[in-house]
Design a protein around this motif. Structure first.
Motif, short mmCIF file in Angstrom:
data_model
loop_
_atom_site.label_atom_id
_atom_site.label_comp_id
_atom_site.label_asym_id
_atom_site.label_seq_id
_atom_site.Cartn_x
_atom_site.Cartn_y
_atom_site.Cartn_z
N ILE A 183 0.73 -1.42 0.18
CA ILE A 183 -0.17 -0.15 -0.05
C ILE A 183 1.02 1.39 0.09
CG2 ILE A 183 -1.82 1.44 1.23
CD1 ILE A 183 -2.85 -1.33 2.36
N ALA A 184 1.79 1.41 0.99
CA ALA A 184 2.70 2.45 1.03
C ALA A 184 3.51 2.62 -0.17
CB ALA A 184 3.37 2.34 2.25
N ASP A 185 4.02 1.67 -0.65
CA ASP A 185 5.11 1.77 -1.76
C ASP A 185 4.59 1.69 -3.26
OD1 ASP A 185 7.16 2.05 0.24
OD2 ASP A 185 7.46 -0.15 0.39
N PHE A 186 3.52 1.08 -3.43
CA PHE A 186 2.75 0.98 -4.80
C PHE A 186 1.37 1.62 -4.97
CE2 PHE A 186 1.17 -1.40 -8.31
CZ PHE A 186 1.98 -1.30 -9.23
N SER B 159 -20.33 -0.31 3.78
CA SER B 159 -20.97 0.66 2.86
C SER B 159 -19.68 1.89 2.50
CB SER B 159 -21.97 1.49 3.56
OG SER B 159 -21.54 1.99 4.77
N GLY B 160 -19.89 2.81 1.53
CA GLY B 160 -19.01 3.62 0.94
C GLY B 160 -18.03 3.25 0.87
N ILE B 161 -16.75 4.00 0.80
CA ILE B 161 -15.51 3.62 0.37
C ILE B 161 -14.82 2.75 1.60
CG2 ILE B 161 -13.12 4.54 0.15
CD1 ILE B 161 -14.35 7.15 -1.21
N ARG B 162 -14.47 1.62 1.00
CA ARG B 162 -14.08 0.60 2.23
C ARG B 162 -12.39 0.72 2.56
NH1 ARG B 162 -15.40 -5.16 0.09
NH2 ARG B 162 -15.50 -5.64 2.56
N THR B 163 -12.22 0.36 3.77
CA THR B 163 -10.67 0.79 4.18
C THR B 163 -9.82 -0.63 4.11
OG1 THR B 163 -11.23 0.05 6.50
CG2 THR B 163 -11.62 2.20 5.93
N VAL B 164 -8.65 -0.33 3.71
CA VAL B 164 -7.78 -1.60 3.59
C VAL B 164 -6.56 -1.35 4.40
CG1 VAL B 164 -8.52 -2.04 1.28
CG2 VAL B 164 -6.69 -0.42 1.64
N GLN B 165 -6.05 -2.20 4.90
CA GLN B 165 -4.68 -2.19 5.87
C GLN B 165 -3.94 -3.42 5.81
OE1 GLN B 165 -6.63 -1.00 9.56
NE2 GLN B 165 -6.00 -2.91 10.42
N GLY B 166 -2.58 -3.32 5.82
CA GLY B 166 -1.67 -4.43 6.20
C GLY B 166 -1.56 -5.39 5.00
N LEU B 167 -0.63 -4.95 4.15
CA LEU B 167 -0.36 -5.99 2.85
C LEU B 167 1.11 -5.91 2.63
CD1 LEU B 167 -1.27 -8.04 0.84
CD2 LEU B 167 -1.67 -5.93 -0.78
N ARG B 168 1.95 -6.63 3.00
CA ARG B 168 3.50 -6.62 2.86
C ARG B 168 3.56 -7.78 1.71
NH1 ARG B 168 6.69 -3.42 5.00
NH2 ARG B 168 8.36 -4.48 3.99
N VAL B 169 4.43 -7.66 1.00
CA VAL B 169 4.69 -8.66 -0.19
C VAL B 169 6.08 -8.65 -0.35
CG1 VAL B 169 2.42 -8.23 -1.40
CG2 VAL B 169 4.52 -6.84 -2.01
N ARG B 170 6.60 -9.92 -0.91
CA ARG B 170 8.16 -10.06 -1.21
C ARG B 170 8.12 -10.94 -2.74
NH1 ARG B 170 8.49 -14.21 3.98
NH2 ARG B 170 7.29 -16.07 2.78
N TRP B 171 9.30 -10.82 -2.95
CA TRP B 171 9.69 -11.50 -4.47
C TRP B 171 11.34 -11.83 -4.62
CZ3 TRP B 171 8.47 -6.53 -3.77
CH2 TRP B 171 9.27 -5.50 -3.97
#
Length: 401
Positions: free
Chosen positions: A131-134, A384-396
């Motif tokens: 979320i923060a980086d992309f 309802s409305g705009i939903r909230t998202v949090q906490g998604l880290r990824v690696r490769w």
């Protein structure tokens, strides 16, 4: 007929899918514990989006939360999103050119390049906060490119946007209002300065053409002009940010489908649509009833706030086979996606959002086929409305020389 089943707003915020799955076979209507009615069947939601017996909600919910003045009130009163009739047309029309289909299609190479640059910036680390980086940056940089806003301003306006977006959720509380008032004031001042700058120092960008058109037509007041730009910055950054994160998490949770997209880019448009159906970034559309409405034997009284649940509609088994199964190859995907609304209030940025989601996914699958979750899947909340998202880290795995 007895009153609809009452459900708590708190339960809907955390467990909306389960609640809708339980009650959809029993009733077309639910009633939230704050008095808001909820339509939960697909055919009703689609029909009521354009039913003349309803209109777009304006400031009704905000008033019940004590929002009667200040910059937040101005935002909600004058945004095209919560406008009707002539006011809605006059506020939306000057923005239509910036989001015309041909113009948006021509942006595809630029969007692809931005997505690639964001991956490049983190590639050698082998990991990122998605979320923060992309997801934060892709739509924000694209909207800057469209409007002519400096990318250096992104941290300033997105800080305000992420707070202000709660105004489009019917579950915000009186305790949220001071922070939202502050964000609305800061964003309003920022946009006002941008428009004043273009009047004094015209450039070859959309903001300049927007101010010229407004000054020539004199149909919008300055506060209306400012609020529409605030709306575009919000809609052009926050909603797609959530959708990008949801899309990545769903595909990585369903590894076979992620690998299918990596192997066949032609699957990308369908994958985007299935992610939007399965876990939409907007949970509902707010309306107000202008007359009594009968729904399958139930009575929906006039003068009520009505939430049209896209979240419930897009998992309705009357429309989708095995609706709780995530499947990018399903044959019953909608041609015109309900998450973007319908009628005169259909999302102005629908084509842009789809393009950003497609190109974001294309860049990720092409550059990072080994991408995987680094921890738990994304947490998505809100009924309802705009939903909230949090906490998604990824690696490769990095391809090193």
């Amino acid at each position: 007929m007895s009153e609809p089943i009452i459900v708590s707003a708190a339960d809907l915020h955390s467990h909306a899918h389960e609640i809708f799955r339980r009650y959809r076979p029993l009733t077309p209507l639910l009633k939230r514990d704050d008095g808001i009615y909820i339509a939960i069947r697909a055919r009703d939601v689609e029909q009521l989006l354009t039913d003349p017996r309803t209109r777009q909600m304006e400031t009704e919910i905000a008033e019940t939360r004590g929002v009667v003045d200040g910059p937040l009130r101005d935002f909600l009163q004058y945004t095209m999103v919560l406008s009707n009739g002539i006011a809605h047309r006059q506020r939306r029309l000057p923005l239509a050119r910036a989001f015309a289909h041909k113009f948006i299609s021509d942006l595809r190479p630029r969007v692809r390049a931005i997505a690639e640059e964001l991956i490049d910036a983190r590639y050698e680390t082998g990991e990122m906060d998605f979320i923060a980086d992309f997801a934060n940056w892709l739509p924000a940089r694209v909207i800057c490119h469209i409007l002519g806003v400096p990318e250096s301003d992104i941290p300033e306006f997105t800080r305000c946007v992420y707070s202000l977006s709660r105004a489009f959720s019917s579950t915000f509380t009186k305790e949220d209002v001071p922070d939202m008032q502050h964000a609305a004031g800061d964003l309003s001042a920022y946009v006002d300065d941008l428009l004043m700058d273009r009047r004094q120092r015209p450039r070859e960008d959309f903001l300049t053409s927007y101010t010229l058109a407004l000054d020539t037509s004199e149909k919008l007041s300055n506060v209306e002009a400012v609020v529409q730009m605030m709306t575009i910055l919000l809609g052009g950054s926050d909603t797609t940010r959530s959708a990008l994160a949801i899309q990545a998490s769903l595909l990585l949770e369903n590894r076979d489908q992620w690998e299918a997209v990596c192997g066949d880019p032609a699957l990308i448009p369908a994958a985007v649509f299935e992610c939007l159906r399965y876990e939409p970034f907007v949970g509902s559309v707010p309306r107000v009833t202008l007359d009594d409405i009968a729904l399958d034997g139930w009575s929906l009284p006039r003068g009520q706030i009505l939430s049209l649940s896209t979240l419930a509609a897009m998992r309705d088994p009357d429309v989708y086979s095995e609706p709780d199964r995530f499947d990018i190859r399903r044959s019953d995907l909608p041609r015109r996606h309900l998450v973007f609304g319908n009628g005169v209030h259909r999302c102005l940025g629908a084509a842009l959002a789809k393009l950003e989601l497609e190109e974001g996914l294309a860049a990720l699958t092409r550059r990072l086929p080994s991408l995987e979750l680094d921890g738990n899947p994304l947490v998505v909340r809100g009924g309802s409305g705009i939903r909230t998202v949090q906490g998604l880290r990824v690696r490769w795995a990095c391809a090193r020389a």
